[in-house]
Enzyme design. Structure first.
Site, PDB file in Angstrom:
ATOM      1  N   ASN A  24     -77.062 -15.140 -12.490  1.00 56.59           N
ATOM      2  CA  ASN A  24     -77.344 -16.426 -13.126  1.00 56.59           C
ATOM      3  C   ASN A  24     -77.306 -16.292 -14.638  1.00 56.59           C
ATOM      4  O   ASN A  24     -77.641 -15.248 -15.195  1.00 56.59           O
ATOM      5  CB  ASN A  24     -78.699 -16.973 -12.655  1.00 56.59           C
ATOM      6  CG  ASN A  24     -79.842 -16.560 -13.561  1.00 56.59           C
ATOM      7  OD1 ASN A  24     -80.095 -17.182 -14.594  1.00 56.59           O
ATOM      8  ND2 ASN A  24     -80.541 -15.492 -13.175  1.00 56.59           N
ATOM      9  N   PHE A  81     -82.823 -20.883 -19.383  1.00 61.43           N
ATOM     10  CA  PHE A  81     -84.103 -21.587 -19.532  1.00 61.43           C
ATOM     11  C   PHE A  81     -83.941 -23.107 -19.480  1.00 61.43           C
ATOM     12  O   PHE A  81     -84.507 -23.841 -20.303  1.00 61.43           O
ATOM     13  CB  PHE A  81     -84.800 -21.199 -20.844  1.00 61.43           C
ATOM     14  CG  PHE A  81     -85.412 -19.828 -20.866  1.00 61.43           C
ATOM     15  CD1 PHE A  81     -85.387 -18.991 -19.762  1.00 61.43           C
ATOM     16  CD2 PHE A  81     -86.017 -19.344 -22.029  1.00 61.43           C
ATOM     17  CE1 PHE A  81     -85.964 -17.725 -19.793  1.00 61.43           C
ATOM     18  CE2 PHE A  81     -86.590 -18.081 -22.076  1.00 61.43           C
ATOM     19  CZ  PHE A  81     -86.566 -17.266 -20.958  1.00 61.43           C
ATOM     20  N   SER A 110     -85.358 -12.239 -20.345  1.00 63.14           N
ATOM     21  CA  SER A 110     -84.182 -12.902 -19.787  1.00 63.14           C
ATOM     22  C   SER A 110     -82.957 -12.547 -20.618  1.00 63.14           C
ATOM     23  O   SER A 110     -83.007 -12.571 -21.847  1.00 63.14           O
ATOM     24  CB  SER A 110     -84.367 -14.420 -19.788  1.00 63.14           C
ATOM     25  OG  SER A 110     -83.144 -15.061 -19.489  1.00 63.14           O
ATOM     26  N   ASN A 133     -80.334 -14.341 -20.816  1.00 64.14           N
ATOM     27  CA  ASN A 133     -79.531 -15.552 -20.975  1.00 64.14           C
ATOM     28  C   ASN A 133     -79.931 -16.431 -22.154  1.00 64.14           C
ATOM     29  O   ASN A 133     -79.375 -17.515 -22.339  1.00 64.14           O
ATOM     30  CB  ASN A 133     -79.595 -16.372 -19.681  1.00 64.14           C
ATOM     31  CG  ASN A 133     -79.081 -15.572 -18.500  1.00 64.14           C
ATOM     32  OD1 ASN A 133     -78.070 -14.890 -18.596  1.00 64.14           O
ATOM     33  ND2 ASN A 133     -79.797 -15.633 -17.380  1.00 64.14           N
ATOM     34  N   THR A 134     -80.909 -15.987 -22.944  1.00 66.10           N
ATOM     35  CA  THR A 134     -81.252 -16.648 -24.198  1.00 66.10           C
ATOM     36  C   THR A 134     -80.943 -15.669 -25.321  1.00 66.10           C
ATOM     37  O   THR A 134     -81.475 -14.558 -25.327  1.00 66.10           O
ATOM     38  CB  THR A 134     -82.740 -17.039 -24.238  1.00 66.10           C
ATOM     39  OG1 THR A 134     -82.988 -18.038 -23.232  1.00 66.10           O
ATOM     40  CG2 THR A 134     -83.127 -17.610 -25.582  1.00 66.10           C
ATOM     41  N   LYS A 164     -93.304  -9.728 -18.861  1.00 65.91           N
ATOM     42  CA  LYS A 164     -92.185  -9.409 -17.968  1.00 65.91           C
ATOM     43  C   LYS A 164     -91.113  -8.684 -18.768  1.00 65.91           C
ATOM     44  O   LYS A 164     -90.630  -9.203 -19.784  1.00 65.91           O
ATOM     45  CB  LYS A 164     -91.610 -10.687 -17.351  1.00 65.91           C
ATOM     46  CG  LYS A 164     -90.575 -10.436 -16.271  1.00 65.91           C
ATOM     47  CD  LYS A 164     -90.257 -11.721 -15.534  1.00 65.91           C
ATOM     48  CE  LYS A 164     -89.402 -11.454 -14.297  1.00 65.91           C
ATOM     49  NZ  LYS A 164     -89.204 -12.692 -13.494  1.00 65.91           N
ATOM     50  N   ASN A 211     -87.245  -8.026 -14.715  1.00 64.76           N
ATOM     51  CA  ASN A 211     -86.350  -9.175 -14.765  1.00 64.76           C
ATOM     52  C   ASN A 211     -84.980  -8.764 -14.214  1.00 64.76           C
ATOM     53  O   ASN A 211     -84.821  -7.685 -13.653  1.00 64.76           O
ATOM     54  CB  ASN A 211     -86.236  -9.685 -16.208  1.00 64.76           C
ATOM     55  CG  ASN A 211     -86.052 -11.187 -16.294  1.00 64.76           C
ATOM     56  OD1 ASN A 211     -85.273 -11.768 -15.545  1.00 64.76           O
ATOM     57  ND2 ASN A 211     -86.762 -11.826 -17.211  1.00 64.76           N
TER      58      ASN A 211
END
Length: 367
Positions: free
Chosen positions: A118, A122, A183, A185-186, A226, A255
């Site tokens: 993915n 967010f 994450s 993805n940011t 996390k 994560n």
């Protein structure tokens, strides 16, 4: 069997994100209609077992298997998820302002690898939207963690303001909080795991938790961090030491990963975080390392590649007090939770343990 024979074939013919929304909307609906929660418990509920009950941070968990963040990003289906056998659940990641996330498509299945990739970014309704959802759902039957992050446009130098805002708005709605700095993805978010940024951020978060505790009273709510599975050994040591010094209550390991080792599905080329079976051993090894570095004194929630009771038990023996699932739920359905709990009871008895807490970190004591 209902899921694998009927629901899964239909959902897996759909675009993954559309299937995701359909599932969340369905659980939201059934969890809020008269008799819906009772029906879910009858179909998928897990029987209470003293062996699997545990207490951490003054919170009782009826079983150690929780739902990882990312599935119910907006806390829309909490009553539904609360009645299918979970011992606790995370919602989020939530950011102060609503944001749409990255461009679609951004969620990909890798069936041969029992994995997902993915790059959601967010996407969420923001703190006011989540507050509204939680306010309208009434009494909760399982502990709820709220996973918090920063908006994409907030520079790292101002990240602490976003995390503070999340705690301020949602302190009264969660049982504990999770700081997401891992994450992939940011942009630049993972840099918050290193250097002075991490110390400054955790000082701000713990300060805000104390301030809200003074305002609300009662038990001070725990906050966990996390972390990513892609840290080097040196980075793990530094990050864990910084987390210990900060006074936070625990660590979630881990994560999603950026690694693509051993994948066979064509979607392995997609950018984003990988979850599922390829993460099983990597996350367990990270748990093992954190437990060793902290002498077992900092509670760990293990997440990553749990498909069987044996997977969960290995993480518990490595040092996890609780575990979380996500990807396996997509592939196996809600019957997974009963399978995990039944299997954990069997494994505990086999090793002569009477409570799940006795098994935590036991792999370190048998060497």
């Amino acid at each position: 069997m209902l899921y694998k024979k009927i629901a899964k074939p239909v959902l897996f013919r759909m675009d993954p994100e559309k299937a995701h929304h359909l599932t969340i909307d369905g659980l939201h609906t059934i969890g809020n209609v008269p008799g819906g929660r009772r029906l879910l418990r009858a179909m998928y509920g897990v029987r209470l077992s003293p062996e699997l009950q545990t207490e951490l941070w003054g919170i009782r968990f009826d079983n150690p298997v929780g739902l990882a963040a990312g599935l119910d990003k907006n806390a829309k289906a909490v009553p539904g998820f609360s009645n299918i056998g979970f011992g606790f659940m995370e919602v989020g990641t939530v950011t102060p302002k609503p944001q749409e996330g990255n461009e679609q498509p951004r969620l990909f299945r890798l069936p041969q690898d029992a994995a997902l990739i993915n790059r959601m970014g967010f996407n969420n309704v923001g703190i006011e939207g989540m507050k509204r959802n939680l306010r309208n759902q009434g009494h909760r039957s399982i502990p709820l963690a709220i996973n918090i992050g920063k908006n994409k446009m907030t520079p790292n130098e101002q990240a602490e303001d976003d995390y503070r805002a999340c705690i301020q708005a949602l302190y009264g709605y969660g049982d504990f909080f999770v700081v997401n700095i891992s994450s992939p993805n940011t942009p630049d978010l993972r840099n918050l795991q290193h250097g002075d940024d991490l110390s400054r951020l955790l000082a701000a978060v713990t300060s805000e938790i104390r301030a809200q505790h003074a305002k609300f009273g009662g038990r001070q709510k725990p906050v966990l961090v996390k972390i990513a599975p892609d840290l080097t050994p040196e980075e793990v040591e530094y990050t864990v030491a910084t987390i210990e010094r900060s006074g936070v209550s625990g660590i979630i390991a881990s994560n999603t990963t950026l690694s693509r080792d051993g994948l066979s599905h064509e979607n392995r080329k997609e950018a984003g975080g990988l979850s599922g079976r390829p993460l099983t051993e990597r996350s367990t090894e990270l748990i093992r390392t954190i437990y060793r570095l902290t002498d077992g004194k900092l509670p760990i929630i293990g997440s990553g590649g749990i498909f069987s009771a044996e997977d969960a038990y290995e993480k518990i023996r490595a040092g996890a007090s609780l575990v979380e699932v996500y990807t396996a739920l997509i592939y196996e359905g809600p019957g997974l939770l009963r399978k995990l709990n039944d299997g954990l009871r069997t494994l505990l008895r086999k090793d002569g343990f009477t409570r799940i807490a006795e098994a935590v970190g036991s792999a370190h004591r048998t060497k």
